[in-house]
Structures are given as structure tokens and as C-alpha cells.
Write a protein that holds these residues in place. Structure first.
Motif, PDB file in Angstrom:
ATOM      1  N   ASN A 182       9.330  12.940  -3.116  1.00 34.38           N
ATOM      2  CA  ASN A 182       9.131  11.724  -3.891  1.00 34.38           C
ATOM      3  C   ASN A 182       7.733  11.762  -4.511  1.00 34.38           C
ATOM      4  O   ASN A 182       6.923  12.646  -4.212  1.00 34.38           O
ATOM      5  N   ASN A 195       5.023   9.892  -4.238  1.00 35.42           N
ATOM      6  CA  ASN A 195       3.885   9.777  -3.330  1.00 35.42           C
ATOM      7  C   ASN A 195       3.648  11.077  -2.561  1.00 35.42           C
ATOM      8  O   ASN A 195       2.503  11.527  -2.424  1.00 35.42           O
ATOM      9  N   GLU A 196       4.722  11.663  -2.055  1.00 35.64           N
ATOM     10  CA  GLU A 196       4.586  12.909  -1.293  1.00 35.64           C
ATOM     11  C   GLU A 196       3.988  14.019  -2.148  1.00 35.64           C
ATOM     12  O   GLU A 196       3.088  14.748  -1.710  1.00 35.64           O
ATOM     13  N   LYS A 247       8.146   5.864  -4.294  1.00 36.73           N
ATOM     14  CA  LYS A 247       9.066   6.320  -3.250  1.00 36.73           C
ATOM     15  C   LYS A 247      10.331   6.956  -3.810  1.00 36.73           C
ATOM     16  O   LYS A 247      11.241   7.301  -3.053  1.00 36.73           O
ATOM     17  N   LYS A 248      10.388   7.135  -5.111  1.00 43.68           N
ATOM     18  CA  LYS A 248      11.564   7.753  -5.722  1.00 43.68           C
ATOM     19  C   LYS A 248      11.397   9.264  -5.797  1.00 43.68           C
ATOM     20  O   LYS A 248      10.298   9.761  -6.075  1.00 43.68           O
ATOM     21  N   ASN A 249      12.500   9.977  -5.558  1.00 39.93           N
ATOM     22  CA  ASN A 249      12.459  11.426  -5.704  1.00 39.93           C
ATOM     23  C   ASN A 249      12.211  11.800  -7.165  1.00 39.93           C
ATOM     24  O   ASN A 249      12.779  11.191  -8.078  1.00 39.93           O
TER      25      ASN A 249
END
Length: 228
Positions: free
Chosen positions: A75, A77-78, A112-114
Motif C-alpha cells: 500500500n 504508506n508501506e 492504506k490502498k494498494n
């Protein structure tokens, strides 16, 4: 092959690298960012020799290649946290860097979305966010609006202009409208050689003739073609 090119990017400036497909724009940007090693010549970034001190020089650069280096299974953020760690941002500062990059690139609603499910426009924004997450002095963007729809192009151009207020930006494009919209100066490449360097206003008038960017761009590249 790139030959006899001399570029200077000033602080707080947006410089457009303009040329037809195959003119050498992407190759030039790869040289300027240390992705390719020059056979000769010098490249200095913020006073640091890129060839002899690549790690130090690259710390001043943020780079978005033509194909954004995204991990689509993550996502937003990651991915941006990963980019921050790659850029040497300490763990205590990662969240603040993430928040600022997302805010500047209009990504607050998609953290938070891929990445795989985002539109191409938003994927470009994520690509720009990874390029600026460490607050570099120089931001290098390779064809940042290719494949975007008109609304997405407008938004990305607005973002680039905003980045130019606090960073130095160089972007490659084959779109004259891009140069008119966001660039302070333009360098025109043709078959690996520099054929024009100046402001868009100076490009409007060439050889004593007043025309428009398109007419003078075509005239310059055709004249260079005839001289080869």
C-alpha cells in the motif's frame, strides 16, 4: 549517444529538457542521476562530484524514472516508508517524512490502498512522493505526465510547479505545452546534442522571426537535422 552537452540547473528553477522521442532525454537524466556512468565529462550536484562521490551526490537527488519504481503489492504508506528508509531517514523521522510527502502529493486519502488498484495519475503521484520524501535539493522527473488524462496532467503539472518553489526541478518531456505550463527555462535535445538553451520567451523568437514554441522547435530540430 550524448555528445557535448552542458546543463546548469539553478536553485529554485524548473528546467525542461525537451526533444522528440529518441532525442536522448532519458539517457541524459540517467547520467545526471548516476544510473549511467559517463565516458567523459563532469557531473556535479550541489558542488559534489557525482562520479567520484556518488553516494554523497545522490543524497541531494530525488528521481522519478519514466517507469515509476513502484512495488504494486504494497500500500502507499508501506511503500513510502520503505523509500524513506532506503534514503537513510531515521526511524524516528519516517512518519513525519511520510506525512509531508503525502500531503504535498495529494495522497492523504489513499495511504492504506494498494498501489496496484490506484489510477495511473495516483501512481505517478506516489512515484513523485518517493522522489521527494528525503527533501532533496534536486528533483529529476522523466516524462512525468505520459499516459495521464487531461485532469491528471493538470494536477501533476500544478504539483511540479509547486515543487519548483522550494526545490530545483529538471523534467524531460516531448510536450511543448508542458514546457509552457511549468518551466522557467528549456534545453532542447536532438539526436543526442543540445540545440537550444534559454527561456521559453527566447524560444518564441529565433533568427529574428517571431513565431510560437511549436514552429521554432520544429525549425531548430530541422536545421540541426540538415547540418548532420
Amino acid at each position: 549517444m550524448i555528445r557535448d552537452i552542458s546543463l546548469e540547473l539553478k536553485r529554485g528553477e524548473v528546467l525542461g529538457l525537451l526533444g522528440h522521442n529518441g532525442a536522448g532525454k532519458s539517457t541524459t537524466l540517467q547520467l545526471l542521476t548516476g544510473c549511467l556512468h559517463p565516458d567523459s565529462g563532469e557531473i556535479s550536484v550541489c558542488g559534489v562530484d557525482l562520479v567520484h562521490q556518488p553516494i554523497t551526490a545522490k543524497a541531494h537527488i530525488g528521481y522519478l524514472p519514466e517507469i515509476p519504481p513502484l512495488y504494486r503489492e504494497l500500500n502507499v504508506n508501506e511503500y513510502l516508508k520503505y523509500a524513506a528508509r532506503l534514503r537513510g531517514i531515521d526511524s524516528a523521522s519516517v512518519n513525519a517524512a511520510l506525512a509531508l510527502a503525502k500531503q504535498r502529493c495529494g495522497l492523504n486519502g489513499v495511504g492504506k490502498k494498494n498501489i496496484s488498484i490506484l489510477s495511473k495519475g495516483y501512481q505517478q503521484r506516489v512515484g513523485i512522493a518517493q522522489a521527494i520524501i528525503h527533501q532533496p535539493d534536486v528533483i529529476v522527473l522523466d516524462e512525468p505526465t505520459v499516459g495521464l488524462d487531461p485532469a491528471q496532467i493538470r494536477d501533476v503539472r500544478s504539483l511540479i510547479r509547486e515543487l519548483g518553489d522550494s526545490h530545483s526541478v529538471i523534467l524531460s518531456t516531448h510536450l511543448l505545452s508542458e514546457v509552457e505550463s511549468v518551466c522557467d527555462r528549456v534545453e532542447i535535445l536532438h539526436t543526442g546534442e543540445l540545440v537550444f538553451s534559454g527561456t521559453t520567451a527566447e524560444l518564441d523568437v529565433r533568427d529574428g522571426k517571431t513565431g510560437n514554441l511549436e514552429e521554432n522547435f520544429i525549425r531548430l530540430t530541422e536545421q540541426h537535422e540538415e547540418s548532420i
